[in-house]
Design a protein around this motif. Structure first.
Motif, mmCIF file in Angstrom:
data_model
loop_
_atom_site.group_PDB
_atom_site.id
_atom_site.type_symbol
_atom_site.label_atom_id
_atom_site.label_comp_id
_atom_site.label_asym_id
_atom_site.label_seq_id
_atom_site.Cartn_x
_atom_site.Cartn_y
_atom_site.Cartn_z
ATOM 1 N N MET A 173 0.973 -0.885 0.235
ATOM 2 C CA MET A 173 0.180 0.313 -0.106
ATOM 3 C C MET A 173 0.805 1.504 0.194
ATOM 4 S SD MET A 173 -2.705 1.158 2.759
ATOM 5 C CE MET A 173 -2.049 -0.047 3.890
ATOM 6 N N SER A 174 0.396 2.368 -0.562
ATOM 7 C CA SER A 174 1.328 3.509 -1.202
ATOM 8 C C SER A 174 0.578 4.510 -0.070
ATOM 9 C CB SER A 174 1.089 4.008 -2.326
ATOM 10 O OG SER A 174 1.082 5.387 -2.660
ATOM 11 N N THR A 175 1.833 5.536 0.142
ATOM 12 C CA THR A 175 1.174 6.633 0.844
ATOM 13 C C THR A 175 0.656 7.698 0.397
ATOM 14 O OG1 THR A 175 3.570 6.921 1.839
ATOM 15 C CG2 THR A 175 2.043 5.327 3.835
ATOM 16 N N THR A 176 0.801 7.513 -0.607
ATOM 17 C CA THR A 176 0.021 8.972 -1.080
ATOM 18 C C THR A 176 -0.994 9.064 -0.884
ATOM 19 O OG1 THR A 176 2.420 8.465 -2.805
ATOM 20 C CG2 THR A 176 1.229 9.918 -3.570
ATOM 21 N N PRO A 177 -1.425 10.238 -0.554
ATOM 22 C CA PRO A 177 -2.739 9.908 -0.537
ATOM 23 C C PRO A 177 -3.087 10.859 -2.173
ATOM 24 C CG PRO A 177 -1.655 12.554 0.423
ATOM 25 C CD PRO A 177 -0.540 11.521 -0.248
ATOM 26 N N ILE A 178 -4.614 9.949 -2.135
ATOM 27 C CA ILE A 178 -5.393 10.105 -3.568
ATOM 28 C C ILE A 178 -6.472 11.116 -2.755
ATOM 29 C CG2 ILE A 178 -6.770 8.194 -2.973
ATOM 30 C CD1 ILE A 178 -6.565 7.433 -6.024
ATOM 31 N N LEU A 179 -7.104 10.792 -1.889
ATOM 32 C CA LEU A 179 -7.784 11.956 -1.559
ATOM 33 C C LEU A 179 -7.693 12.737 -0.087
ATOM 34 C CD1 LEU A 179 -10.941 12.575 -1.961
ATOM 35 C CD2 LEU A 179 -11.357 11.140 0.339
ATOM 36 N N GLU A 180 -7.655 13.442 -0.089
ATOM 37 C CA GLU A 180 -7.158 14.639 0.688
ATOM 38 C C GLU A 180 -8.439 15.738 1.583
ATOM 39 O OE1 GLU A 180 -3.245 16.540 -1.049
ATOM 40 O OE2 GLU A 180 -2.915 16.090 1.134
ATOM 41 N N VAL A 181 -8.810 15.293 2.777
ATOM 42 C CA VAL A 181 -10.186 16.213 3.448
ATOM 43 C C VAL A 181 -9.756 17.331 4.689
ATOM 44 C CG1 VAL A 181 -12.314 16.095 4.298
ATOM 45 C CG2 VAL A 181 -11.873 14.468 2.472
ATOM 46 N N THR A 182 -9.621 18.496 4.012
ATOM 47 C CA THR A 182 -8.493 19.310 5.034
ATOM 48 C C THR A 182 -9.953 20.392 5.731
ATOM 49 O OG1 THR A 182 -7.005 19.452 3.678
ATOM 50 C CG2 THR A 182 -7.046 20.418 5.620
ATOM 51 N N ASN A 183 -10.100 20.348 6.458
ATOM 52 C CA ASN A 183 -11.316 21.008 7.623
ATOM 53 C C ASN A 183 -12.118 21.251 7.223
ATOM 54 O OD1 ASN A 183 -8.332 22.706 7.660
ATOM 55 N ND2 ASN A 183 -8.995 21.008 9.140
ATOM 56 N N LEU A 184 -13.319 20.281 6.213
ATOM 57 C CA LEU A 184 -14.751 20.614 5.518
ATOM 58 C C LEU A 184 -15.237 20.517 6.948
ATOM 59 C CD1 LEU A 184 -15.906 19.724 3.068
ATOM 60 C CD2 LEU A 184 -16.122 17.275 3.820
ATOM 61 N N ARG A 185 -16.438 21.310 6.353
ATOM 62 C CA ARG A 185 -17.794 21.899 6.936
ATOM 63 C C ARG A 185 -18.928 22.282 5.737
ATOM 64 N NH1 ARG A 185 -18.481 24.939 12.235
ATOM 65 N NH2 ARG A 185 -19.753 26.290 11.497
ATOM 66 N N VAL A 186 -19.779 21.484 6.668
ATOM 67 C CA VAL A 186 -20.660 21.970 5.566
ATOM 68 C C VAL A 186 -22.439 21.791 6.553
ATOM 69 C CG1 VAL A 186 -22.244 20.154 4.186
ATOM 70 C CG2 VAL A 186 -19.739 19.418 4.755
ATOM 71 N N GLU A 187 -22.935 22.154 5.936
ATOM 72 C CA GLU A 187 -23.967 22.932 6.469
ATOM 73 C C GLU A 187 -25.569 23.057 6.061
ATOM 74 O OE1 GLU A 187 -23.374 27.046 9.255
ATOM 75 O OE2 GLU A 187 -21.255 26.901 8.736
ATOM 76 N N TYR A 188 -26.176 22.270 6.769
ATOM 77 C CA TYR A 188 -27.704 22.365 6.384
ATOM 78 C C TYR A 188 -28.099 23.322 6.320
ATOM 79 C CZ TYR A 188 -27.201 17.323 4.870
ATOM 80 O OH TYR A 188 -25.978 16.489 4.359
ATOM 81 N N HIS A 189 -29.157 23.960 5.690
ATOM 82 C CA HIS A 189 -29.644 25.483 5.792
ATOM 83 C C HIS A 189 -31.332 25.459 6.279
ATOM 84 C CE1 HIS A 189 -26.130 28.027 5.110
ATOM 85 N NE2 HIS A 189 -26.215 27.237 4.452
ATOM 86 N N GLY A 190 -31.711 25.177 7.225
ATOM 87 C CA GLY A 190 -33.644 25.137 7.737
ATOM 88 C C GLY A 190 -33.671 26.712 7.783
ATOM 89 N N ASP A 191 -35.538 26.396 8.739
ATOM 90 C CA ASP A 191 -36.317 27.842 8.078
ATOM 91 C C ASP A 191 -35.510 29.224 8.764
ATOM 92 O OD1 ASP A 191 -37.669 27.200 6.013
ATOM 93 O OD2 ASP A 191 -39.307 26.128 7.481
#
Ligand SMILES: Nc1ncnc2c1ncn2[C@@H]1O[C@H](COP(=O)(O)OP(=O)(O)O)[C@@H](O)[C@H]1O
Ligand SMILES: [Mg+2]
Length: 327
Positions: free
Chosen positions: A1-19
């Motif tokens: 297994m290589s350690t080269t990242p294929i995917l890098e997620v950094t400080n991800l923030r997701v919000e759902y906006h309600g009423d």
């Protein structure tokens, strides 16, 4: 297994906006997946796992909004992809198997015509070529190619799920996201399917983001894993290490809530109320009461995920060592 990242997620923030209120479904989440690595993401229903997956696939729609962080795939900024670029990237570079995917097959089309469509649409193959590629793919997931002419209802649940996996792998993606792919199946079939994914991964070399609430299944399959609670990661480490000696109280209770797939029968303890208490939106730590007494710095605020040993991360305040000096 290589350690080269294929995917890098950094400080991800997701919000759902309600009423009148906003739900922060994903809060400051960072992790990376190496080439050929199976990375597990575990956590209870509602903690934000599917939101992470949908953010990576760029499938989030109103009222969801990515309000912070970065997602890089093979070094490219995924969040900047638009139109044709995005269309080419999805399924060809990253494919996803959705929760209850086996029911997402078109009931009025044969398995073969659904597979042939993928190759004619995305790769411009002739129907004859597409059919022969489809037969190969079915063999890859241990289904007899005569099943190309079957309708979904003529297959067992396990076979339908295998057909969905074959379709996800059709365009040879580098990353396969599986969002609770086997929850609707019985335990034996779940294990068979996951063993098959493991085999395919070794043969074809793709990386996997494997999402489940079942820690036992996750440990069997994953190289590394992370545990999510109320939108945040609370622990991340090599799967076997985390399983052998979990550091976060939530990891421990999640593990205790699922029986090991092999070995003696154990009594399940479930998730304690103190661990369930609080959804993190109040800004105070839900684990304050279960925190060991040596956390002198803990004032009830939510700790960041920190690297406590190389490759081992946990969301805890620094310990005060026995000698009385802060570690
Ligand atoms: N369409 C939506 N609208 C508003 N809030 C949502 C929506 N989908 C999910 N959420 C919120 O995001 C949280 C995380 O959901 P999800 O990512 O589906 O969790 P999981 O996959 O871990 O079960 C949920 O607890 C819910 O509060
Ligand atoms: Mg989900």
């Amino acid at each position: 297994m290589s350690t080269t990242p294929i995917l890098e997620v950094t400080n991800l923030r997701v919000e759902y906006h309600g009423d009148n209120r906003q739900v922060v479904a994903v809060n400051d989440v960072s992790f990376s997946i190496g080439e050929g690595e199976i990375f597990g993401l575990a956590g209870e229903s509602g903690c934000g796992k599917s939101t992470v997956a949908n953010a990576i696939m760029r499938l989030l729609k109103d009222p969801a909004e990515i309000t912070g962080g970065q997602i890089r795939f093979k070094g490219r900024d995924l969040l900047a992809l638009r139109g044709e670029e995005l269309r080419r990237f999805r399924w060809k570079e990253i494919a996803m198997i959705f929760q209850s995917a086996m029911n997402s097959l078109n009931p009025v089309m044969t398995i073969g015509s659904q597979m042939v469509d993928i190759f004619t649409t995305h790769e411009g193959l002739s129907v004859k070529q597409a059919r022969s590629r489809s037969a190969e793919l079915l063999r890859l997931v241990s289904i007899d190619p005569v099943r190309l002419d079957s309708y979904p209802h003529q297959l067992s649940g396990g076979m339908r799920q295998r057909a969905v996996i074959a379709m996800a792998l059709a365009l040879e993606p580098s990353l396969l996201i599986m969002d609770e792919p086997t929850t609707a199946l019985d335990v034996v079939v779940q294990q068979e399917i996951m063993a098959q994914i493991s085999d395919l991964q070794r043969q074809l070399g793709f990386s996997v983001l494997f999402i489940t609430h079942d820690m036992s299944l996750m440990v069997e399959l994953s190289h590394r894993m992370a545990v999510m609670h109320s939108g945040r990661l609370v622990e991340m480490a090599a799967a076997e290490l985390m399983f052998a000696s979990p550091l976060h109280p939530y990891t421990l209770s999640l593990m205790n809530a699922f029986p090991p797939l092999t070995g003696p029968r154990v009594r399940l303890t479930g998730l304690s109320d103190s661990v369930r208490a609080g959804d993190g939106s109040s800004g105070s730590c839900s684990f304050h009461v279960s925190c060991p007494p040596d956390r002198a710095n803990c004032s009830g605020d939510i700790p960041d995920l920190r690297e406590v040993e190389p490759g081992r991360f946990v969301a805890e305040h620094p310990r005060t060592s026995i000698e009385g000096t802060a570690a």
